[in-house]
Write a protein that holds these residues in place. Structure first.
Motif, mmCIF file in Angstrom:
data_model
loop_
_atom_site.group_PDB
_atom_site.id
_atom_site.type_symbol
_atom_site.label_atom_id
_atom_site.label_comp_id
_atom_site.label_asym_id
_atom_site.label_seq_id
_atom_site.Cartn_x
_atom_site.Cartn_y
_atom_site.Cartn_z
ATOM 1 N N GLU A 187 0.706 -1.194 0.077
ATOM 2 C CA GLU A 187 0.032 0.069 0.151
ATOM 3 C C GLU A 187 1.055 1.327 -0.026
ATOM 4 O OE1 GLU A 187 -2.429 -0.571 3.332
ATOM 5 O OE2 GLU A 187 -3.797 -1.964 2.446
ATOM 6 N N HIS A 188 1.914 1.176 0.782
ATOM 7 C CA HIS A 188 2.956 2.285 0.835
ATOM 8 C C HIS A 188 3.588 2.663 -0.579
ATOM 9 C CE1 HIS A 188 5.961 5.044 2.119
ATOM 10 N NE2 HIS A 188 6.709 4.272 1.678
ATOM 11 N N TRP A 189 4.134 1.447 -1.068
ATOM 12 C CA TRP A 189 4.661 1.697 -2.534
ATOM 13 C C TRP A 189 3.468 2.218 -3.603
ATOM 14 C CZ3 TRP A 189 6.721 -3.973 -2.600
ATOM 15 C CH2 TRP A 189 7.843 -4.078 -1.904
ATOM 16 N N ILE A 190 2.403 1.967 -3.469
ATOM 17 C CA ILE A 190 1.440 2.421 -4.365
ATOM 18 C C ILE A 190 1.373 3.905 -4.087
ATOM 19 C CG2 ILE A 190 -0.955 2.395 -5.209
ATOM 20 C CD1 ILE A 190 -0.992 -0.481 -4.318
ATOM 21 N N GLU A 191 0.997 4.241 -2.797
ATOM 22 C CA GLU A 191 0.733 5.748 -2.587
ATOM 23 C C GLU A 191 2.277 6.638 -3.123
ATOM 24 O OE1 GLU A 191 -0.062 6.040 1.391
ATOM 25 O OE2 GLU A 191 -1.921 4.631 1.283
ATOM 26 N N HIS A 192 3.342 6.131 -2.665
ATOM 27 C CA HIS A 192 4.492 6.634 -2.776
ATOM 28 C C HIS A 192 4.651 6.879 -4.397
ATOM 29 C CE1 HIS A 192 9.013 7.719 -2.153
ATOM 30 N NE2 HIS A 192 9.027 6.915 -3.213
ATOM 31 N N ASN A 193 4.266 5.729 -5.177
ATOM 32 C CA ASN A 193 4.383 5.590 -6.597
ATOM 33 C C ASN A 193 3.453 6.829 -7.316
ATOM 34 O OD1 ASN A 193 6.478 3.996 -6.796
ATOM 35 N ND2 ASN A 193 4.874 2.199 -7.610
#
Length: 66
Positions: free
Chosen positions: A12-18
């Protein structure tokens, strides 16, 4: 927190970061276009597309975990 839950949180963090990077790329692609740097704009837009593809795969992985 078990490892499966941690993995969900990380994805979830990676998606938001991207997505936050994608927004910056969009801004700079527009700037490149305004400067007449069309080839730079195209490359940045291509990178934006790759981020979208990456997020699609991450979302599929996240859905599988849930």
């Amino acid at each position: 927190m078990d490892q499966k839950k941690k993995l969900s949180v990380v994805i979830e963090h990676w998606i938001e970061h991207n997505e936050s990077h994608r927004g910056e790329y969009k801004k700079w692609a527009q700037t490149a276009g305004e400067l007449g740097l069309d080839s730079v704009k195209v490359e940045i837009e291509e990178a934006m597309g790759k981020i979208s593809q990456s997020n699609q795969h991450l979302m599929k992985a996240l859905k599988t975990l849930q």
